[in-house]
Design a protein around this motif. Sequence first.
Motif, mmCIF file in Angstrom:
data_model
loop_
_atom_site.group_PDB
_atom_site.id
_atom_site.type_symbol
_atom_site.label_atom_id
_atom_site.label_comp_id
_atom_site.label_asym_id
_atom_site.label_seq_id
_atom_site.Cartn_x
_atom_site.Cartn_y
_atom_site.Cartn_z
ATOM 1 N N VAL A 5 0.868 -1.177 0.000
ATOM 2 C CA VAL A 5 0.000 0.000 0.000
ATOM 3 C C VAL A 5 0.899 1.220 0.000
ATOM 4 O O VAL A 5 1.708 1.410 0.933
ATOM 5 N N THR A 32 -10.076 -7.987 -0.531
ATOM 6 C CA THR A 32 -8.926 -7.113 -0.275
ATOM 7 C C THR A 32 -8.299 -6.640 -1.580
ATOM 8 O O THR A 32 -7.928 -5.460 -1.715
ATOM 9 N N GLN A 35 -10.332 -3.874 -2.942
ATOM 10 C CA GLN A 35 -10.061 -2.630 -2.225
ATOM 11 C C GLN A 35 -8.779 -1.973 -2.737
ATOM 12 O O GLN A 35 -8.728 -0.746 -2.892
ATOM 13 N N ARG A 38 -9.261 -0.164 -5.845
ATOM 14 C CA ARG A 38 -9.971 1.130 -5.658
ATOM 15 C C ARG A 38 -9.086 2.169 -4.977
ATOM 16 O O ARG A 38 -9.527 3.291 -4.737
ATOM 17 N N GLU A 40 -7.855 1.895 -1.937
ATOM 18 C CA GLU A 40 -8.094 1.908 -0.496
ATOM 19 C C GLU A 40 -7.011 1.131 0.232
ATOM 20 O O GLU A 40 -6.315 0.300 -0.359
ATOM 21 N N ASP A 41 -6.894 1.420 1.539
ATOM 22 C CA ASP A 41 -5.936 0.708 2.381
ATOM 23 C C ASP A 41 -6.702 -0.316 3.216
ATOM 24 O O ASP A 41 -7.337 0.039 4.215
ATOM 25 N N PRO A 42 -6.642 -1.601 2.858
ATOM 26 C CA PRO A 42 -7.411 -2.627 3.585
ATOM 27 C C PRO A 42 -6.947 -2.838 5.015
ATOM 28 O O PRO A 42 -7.668 -3.441 5.816
ATOM 29 N N LYS A 44 -6.356 -0.500 7.214
ATOM 30 C CA LYS A 44 -6.906 0.515 8.117
ATOM 31 C C LYS A 44 -8.236 0.026 8.665
ATOM 32 O O LYS A 44 -9.035 -0.552 7.938
ATOM 33 N N PRO A 46 -12.083 0.159 9.746
ATOM 34 C CA PRO A 46 -13.192 0.909 9.153
ATOM 35 C C PRO A 46 -13.508 2.141 9.977
ATOM 36 O O PRO A 46 -13.133 2.239 11.155
ATOM 37 N N ASN A 47 -14.177 3.080 9.339
ATOM 38 C CA ASN A 47 -14.565 4.294 10.052
ATOM 39 C C ASN A 47 -15.373 3.929 11.293
ATOM 40 O O ASN A 47 -16.225 3.039 11.256
#
Length: 379
Positions: A5, A32, A35, A38, A40-42, A44, A46-47
């Motif tokens: 990443v 993964t 992700q 896209r 994204e950092d798998p 991290k 989730p919010n």
Amino acid sequence: MKLRVGGKEKKLTFGPYPEVTLAKARERMFETREQLRRGEDPTKPPNPVLLITFEQAARRWLSLQAEGWKPKYLAEVTGRIESDLLPQLGELQLDSVTPRDLVNVLEEVQMRGAIEVAHRLRGYASNIYDMAIVLDWVQTNPAASIAKALKPVRKRKYPALLRIQDCRQLIRLVDVRPGQPVVKLASRLLALTAVRPGNIRWAQRDEFEGIGTSEPLWRIPASKMKLELSEAEDASFEFVVPLSKQAVEVLEVAIELSGQRKYLFASTRQSHQPISDSALSSCYSNIPEYSGRHVPHGWRSSFSTIMNQLAADESRQGEREIIDLMLAHRPVGVEPTYNRAAYMPQRRRIAQAWGDLLCVDLAPPRQLLHGLRKRQPTR
């Protein structure tokens, strides 16, 4: 699973075997990779979930309504939510409340006979969730579809006497039974004017004018009428009630009895407050012959039914619309300011005809004070 990443090598763990099966781990691997495609950092987390309680959402919704509601109505809705919804739902996470949770609460409200209140509470809850959906706090509205699980609301019909003989007899019985003169006078003026009971309770002497002239009036401020907030804040939406001679007689005695009190029909226990909501209701329900047959609001139906029938018998066309105006009913397609002085001569004639019909062989209002004077201690 090893991955890169931003040019850095990282490792992602899906969970221990056998809790996480090989098939599940393979599924997570494909997710993964998607992700990563896209950007994204798998690795991290989730919010964090936004934890909003039902009470917090309810308070937010009530604060939004404050600008558009009358303070009295806002207090009424707040009280209902605080009494019936928050004790069981208030601390629950907003997104964890289920339709069954809401139904359980509302069924308790129904069990005490408050079916209409239960439906109103459902509406408040539904509005709270609609707001929460817009704010992205929740995804669904559990209150939206539960109305069918509640008992249906019966159309409210206020018990009312529809024969003039019964109306006179009820007033006679109110006059002779033990009770506060202020309540008896309020009852008499309510019957003569056919206004809403709340208008009688909160009446103040400066609302009446022309007493002693041929055109006495009661100007009920817009703020005391059943109007939207924008209309209630506009003085032009006041409602004008022509007073019959009989109503003036009651009014004169009530003014004398009220002294310097703020309200014309003040409570005998708290002189700075008007008579209670239940004072007039109890006045009628305590008379066995008429208990359950007539309520304070019923005078409006009594007046409308009897005077409309009289107009029909005497072939007076168009009087129904005038009688509706006298009840502060808003004509379809007509601005409420139309009510202020429209058809005032006809309204005054109808008010006097009603007073003449109602007060046949009734005791003069001043006589209602006699019992009070007898009970007053000498000094």
